[in-house]
Design an enzyme around this catalytic site. Structure first.
Site, PDB file in Angstrom:
ATOM      1  N   LYS A  37     -70.451  34.801 -12.751  1.00 22.57           N
ATOM      2  CA  LYS A  37     -70.853  33.416 -12.995  1.00 22.57           C
ATOM      3  C   LYS A  37     -72.359  33.368 -13.239  1.00 22.57           C
ATOM      4  O   LYS A  37     -73.129  34.041 -12.536  1.00 22.57           O
ATOM      5  CB  LYS A  37     -70.471  32.560 -11.776  1.00 22.57           C
ATOM      6  CG  LYS A  37     -70.684  31.060 -11.973  1.00 22.57           C
ATOM      7  CD  LYS A  37     -70.173  30.281 -10.756  1.00 22.57           C
ATOM      8  CE  LYS A  37     -70.290  28.776 -10.930  1.00 22.57           C
ATOM      9  NZ  LYS A  37     -69.795  28.028  -9.738  1.00 22.57           N
TER      10      LYS A  37
ATOM     11  N   SER B 181     -66.488  24.309 -10.857  1.00 21.34           N
ATOM     12  CA  SER B 181     -67.516  24.630 -11.828  1.00 21.34           C
ATOM     13  C   SER B 181     -67.421  26.047 -12.385  1.00 21.34           C
ATOM     14  O   SER B 181     -67.978  26.308 -13.452  1.00 21.34           O
ATOM     15  CB  SER B 181     -68.895  24.436 -11.195  1.00 21.34           C
ATOM     16  OG  SER B 181     -69.111  25.358 -10.150  1.00 21.34           O
TER      17      SER B 181
ATOM     18  N   SER C  41     -65.218  25.021  -6.260  1.00 20.31           N
ATOM     19  CA  SER C  41     -65.566  25.548  -7.583  1.00 20.31           C
ATOM     20  C   SER C  41     -65.017  26.934  -7.900  1.00 20.31           C
ATOM     21  O   SER C  41     -65.140  27.395  -9.033  1.00 20.31           O
ATOM     22  CB  SER C  41     -67.090  25.569  -7.764  1.00 20.31           C
ATOM     23  OG  SER C  41     -67.559  24.277  -8.057  1.00 20.31           O
TER      24      SER C  41
END
Lengths: 490, 109
Positions: free
Chosen positions: A84, A159, A183
Site C-alpha cells: 500500500k 482504503s 481499510s
C-alpha cells in the site's frame, strides 16, 4: 459484468516459495509471470501507483543467486508482494495517493517492508488507496479510482483498495495494507480475498504514514488463509522504532492452520446480525453470515448470538477520534520540509495555507476540519473526551462477550461491492465501516474471509473477531470457513 | 457554570462561521461554495455523533491507547543519525544546509 479474476497466476505464496526454495522454479520467472499479468490487466484495474518492475526483477535475480549458492532466502522466497502506497519504501515514490506527497521518495523502508523483504518476498509495486487512507472505496485517490477485478464498474472497497484488487487480479499473491477503521477487511470482503487486521501493536507502524495513530495497523491481504498466516508471522513482532510495539513475542499462527474448531465457542454479534442496525444490511450478506455460522457448527463449534451493546456507538466515536488524530498528524504537511509547496505566497504562513489548500483533496480537508473542531476549546470534553470513554465501553462489552465465547462473528461489510459514485454523501460512505470499526477502537484483531456470493454474484466476506493477540484463533476459524466455502462452491 | 454553557453550545448546529473559523485554524482556504458544502456535510456527521454526546459516561475512564504500555525506553546507545542531506533532498527548497521558506513577515507586493 466484466471480470478478470479467473486469469493469471493462481499459485499461492506458499506454493511459490516452496518451489523457489527447492530450486524447482526461479524467482525471476515468478516475477515475470506476475508482471505479464499486470501488463495485461493493470490498465483496466489501476491497482498500482507505481509498478516496480526493474527493482522486482533485480531482487528476484538476487533470490535465485542465493538459492543457487545453497542459501535459504526465507519462508516467502521469490513471492511478489504489493505494498500500500502509505508505507515508506527507500528511494521509491510514496504518495498516500495525495497530490501533497506526489513525487516524494522516502529515505528509508518501513519496518513491515523490511520484514517482508527479509522473508524473501519481492516488492512488485505500490498500491492505490483513498487519499491518506481516508475512505472506503479508493474513489478519494488523487490519481483516480481502482476498479474491482470482479466487476470493473464497482469499487474495490477501501482504503486499501489497490492492495485488495492486486491480490484478486493475480498481480501478486501477497499484499500489505493498513486498517484504521476497516481499510483492510472491507476491501478484502469486496474483492473476495482474505484480509487480516492484527492486534494494535503486533505489527510495527514505523514507516507507515500516520492517519489516526491510536487505531492504525498494518496487515496482510492474500488469496488463501495459509498465506495470510505466513505473511502475518513474517511481519509481526517487536520493533524498537515504534514505541507502541508490543514487547512480548508474538505467537506464530501457521502452526494453528489445522487446529479445527471442535469445542470452540462462537458468538454472532446480535447488533451486527439481527439488530436494528443490521436491518440495513443486504439480505444476501446476512444469509452468508448465517451459512458461515452453520459451517462452523457443522465442524464442531458451538454457535450462539451474543449482544455487544456499545458496538452501535462505535461509528460515532470513531468519526470523532480518527479525524481528531488525523488533524494533528496531518498538521506536518506545511510545504516546508517535504511534500507539495504552492509558489507565489508573500510570506511563510500564506505559503503553508496555499500548499495545504492545493495539496489535500476534499475528504482529507473534511476530516481535518472535523478533527480540528472536535479538539477545539470548549468541545474537547463533549466530543473527543466522550468518544474515548465510549472506547472503554466497547472494550468492556467485548471483554464480557469473551468470557463466554472464544471468537465473535459478523458480516465484514453491510453490502457487496457497489457502483462508482453510489455513496457520494460522506455519512453514507462512513456507514460502510460500522462492523469493522469496533475492533480498531478496542485494538483487537479481526479478519475477513471470503464466504460465498451475494447480490449480482459479487463476493461476500464474513468477519471473525478475537481478543487481543489471539490471531491464531482467527486463523484456525478462517481455515475451516475457507474449506467450507470451497466445498459448497464445488 | 462554564461547563454547562459549553455543553449546551455543543448542541447548537454547526454554523458556516464555525466552519470558516475551523478552516482558518487548520490552515485551509475554502471557497464560498466549499464553505456551504462542508458546513452541511460536517453538520450531518456531528448530528450522527449526538448518540455519543447523549451518553452518560462520567464514571467511565477514557481509553487513549488500546494496549497499556508505559515508560517505553530503548537502550541509550550512540548511533549515527546524520540524515541532513537525505532530509534536505526532499525539501521543496533548501539553502546552506537549511530549509528555505518565504519571508516570515513578508507582505503582498
Amino acid at each position: 459484468m466484466s471480470e478478470i479474476t479467473t486469469s493469471g497466476p493462481s499459485d499461492s505464496a506458499l506454493e511459490i516459495a516452496a518451489a523457489v526454495r527447492a530450486g524447482e522454479r526461479s524467482a525471476v520467472e515468478v516475477v515475470d509471470a506476475h508482471l505479464a499479468q499486470i501488463e495485461a490487466h493493470e490498465p483496466a484495474v489501476h491497482a498500482f501507483n507505481v509498478v516496480m518492475a526493474e527493482q522486482a526483477r533485480a531482487a528476484a535475480a538476487d533470490i535465485d543467486a542465493r538459492v543457487a549458492a545453497g542459501e535459504d532466502p526465507g519462508p516467502l522466497a521469490g513471492v511478489p508482494v504489493a505494498l500500500k502506497d502509505n508505507m515508506c519504501t527507500n528511494g521509491v515514490p510514496t504518495t498516500c495517493s495525495s497530490k501533497m506527497l506526489d513525487g516524494w521518495k522516502p529515505p528509508y523502508d518501513a519496518t513491515a517492508v523490511e520484514r517482508v523483504r527479509a522473508a524473501g518476498a519481492i516488492a512488485i509495486g505500490k498500491t492505490n488507496l483513498d487519499e491518506f487512507a481516508m475512505g472506503s472505496s479508493t474513489e478519494n485517490s488523487a490519481f483516480g479510482a481502482t476498479k474491482n477485478p470482479h466487476d470493473l464498474n464497482a469499487v474495490p472497497g477501501g482504503s486499501s483498495g489497490g492492495s485488495a484488487a492486486a491480490v484478486a487480479a493475480g498481480f501478486a499473491p501477497l499484499a500489505l495494507g493498513s486498517d484504521t477503521g476497516g481499510s483492510i477487511r472491507q476491501p478484502a470482503a469486496l474483492c473476495g480475498v482474505v484480509g487480516l487486521k492484527p492486534s494494535y501493536g503486533a505489527v510495527s507502524r514505523y514507516g507507515l504514514i500516520a492517519f489516526a495513530s491510536s487505531l492504525d495497523q498494518i496487515g496482510p491481504f492474500t488469496r488463501t488463509v495459509a498465506d495470510t498466516a505466513a505473511l502475518y508471522d513474517a511481519i509481526s513482532g517487536h520493533d524498537g522504532r515504534d514505541s507502541t510495539s508490543i514487547p512480548e513475542p508474538m505467537e506464530a499462527t501457521v502452526p494453528h492452520l489445522d487446529d479445527g474448531v471442535a469445542g470452540l465457542r462462537v458468538g454472532i454479534i446480535s447488533e451486527l446480525f439481527s439488530g436494528e442496525l443490521a436491518s440495513g444490511f443486504e439480505p444476501e450478506v446476512l444469509a452468508q453470515t448465517r451459512a458461515a455460522a452453520d459451517a462452523l457448527a457443522a465442524a464442531g463449534a458451538t454457535v450462539d448470538e451474543v449482544s455487544v451493546p456499545s458496538t452501535i456507538y462505535g461509528l460515532s466515536a470513531y468519526y470523532l477520534i480518527a479525524p481528531a488524530e488525523a488533524s494533528s498528524n496531518l498538521a506536518r504537511y506545511d510545504g516546508v520540509r517535504y511534500g507539495h509547496r504552492e509558489d507565489g505566497a508573500a510570506n511563510t504562513g500564506g505559503m503553508m495555507t496555499a500548499s495545504r489548500t492545493a495539496g489535500f483533496g476534499s475528504e482529507v480537508k473534511r476530516r481535518i476540519m472535523l478533527g480540528t473542531y472536535a479538539l477545539s476549546a470548549g468541545y474537547y470534553d463533549a466530543f473527543y473526551g466522550k468518544a474515548q470513554r465510549v472506547r472503554t465501553l466497547i472494550i468492556n462489552d467485548f471483554d464480557r462477550a469473551y468470557a463466554d465465547y472464544d471468537v465473535l462473528l459478523s458480516p465484514t461489510s453491510p453490502c457487496v461491492a457497489f457502483p462508482f459514485g453510489a455513496k457520494s454523501d460522506p455519512l453514507t460512505m462512513y456507514l460502510n465501516d460500522v462492523a469493522t470499526i469496533p475492533s480498531n477502537l478496542a485494538g483487537h484483531p479481526a479478519i475477513s474471509v471470503p464466504f460465498g456470493a451475494g447480490r449480482d454474484g459479487l463476493p461476500v466476506g464474513v468477519q471473525i473477531l478475537a481478543p487481543m493477540l489471539k490471531e491464531a484463533d482467527l486463523i484456525r476459524v478462517s481455515a475451516v470457513l475457507e474449506n467450507a466455502a470451497q466445498e459448497s462452491a464445488a | 457554570m462554564a461547563l454547562l454553557d459549553r455543553l449546551s453550545a455543543v448542541s447548537e448546529p454547526l454554523s458556516r462561521d464555525d466552519v470558516a473559523k475551523v478552516a482558518g485554524l487548520a490552515m485551509l482556504e475554502l471557497s464560498e461554495e466549499e464553505l456551504d458544502t462542508f458546513t452541511g456535510q460536517l453538520a450531518a456527521v456531528l448530528e450522527h455523533a449526538k448518540d455519543v454526546e447523549a451518553l452518560d459516561v462520567a464514571d467511565v475512564s477514557p481509553t487513549h491507547h488500546p494496549y497499556p504500555l508505559v515508560n517505553v525506553f530503548r537502550p541509550d546507545e550512540v548511533e549515527v543519525t546524520d540524515v541532513r542531506e537525505a532530509a534536505l533532498d526532499a525539501a521543496p527548497e533548501a539553502e546552506d544546509g537549511q530549509f528555505r521558506v518565504p519571508p516570515a513577515l513578508g507582505e503582498e507586493p
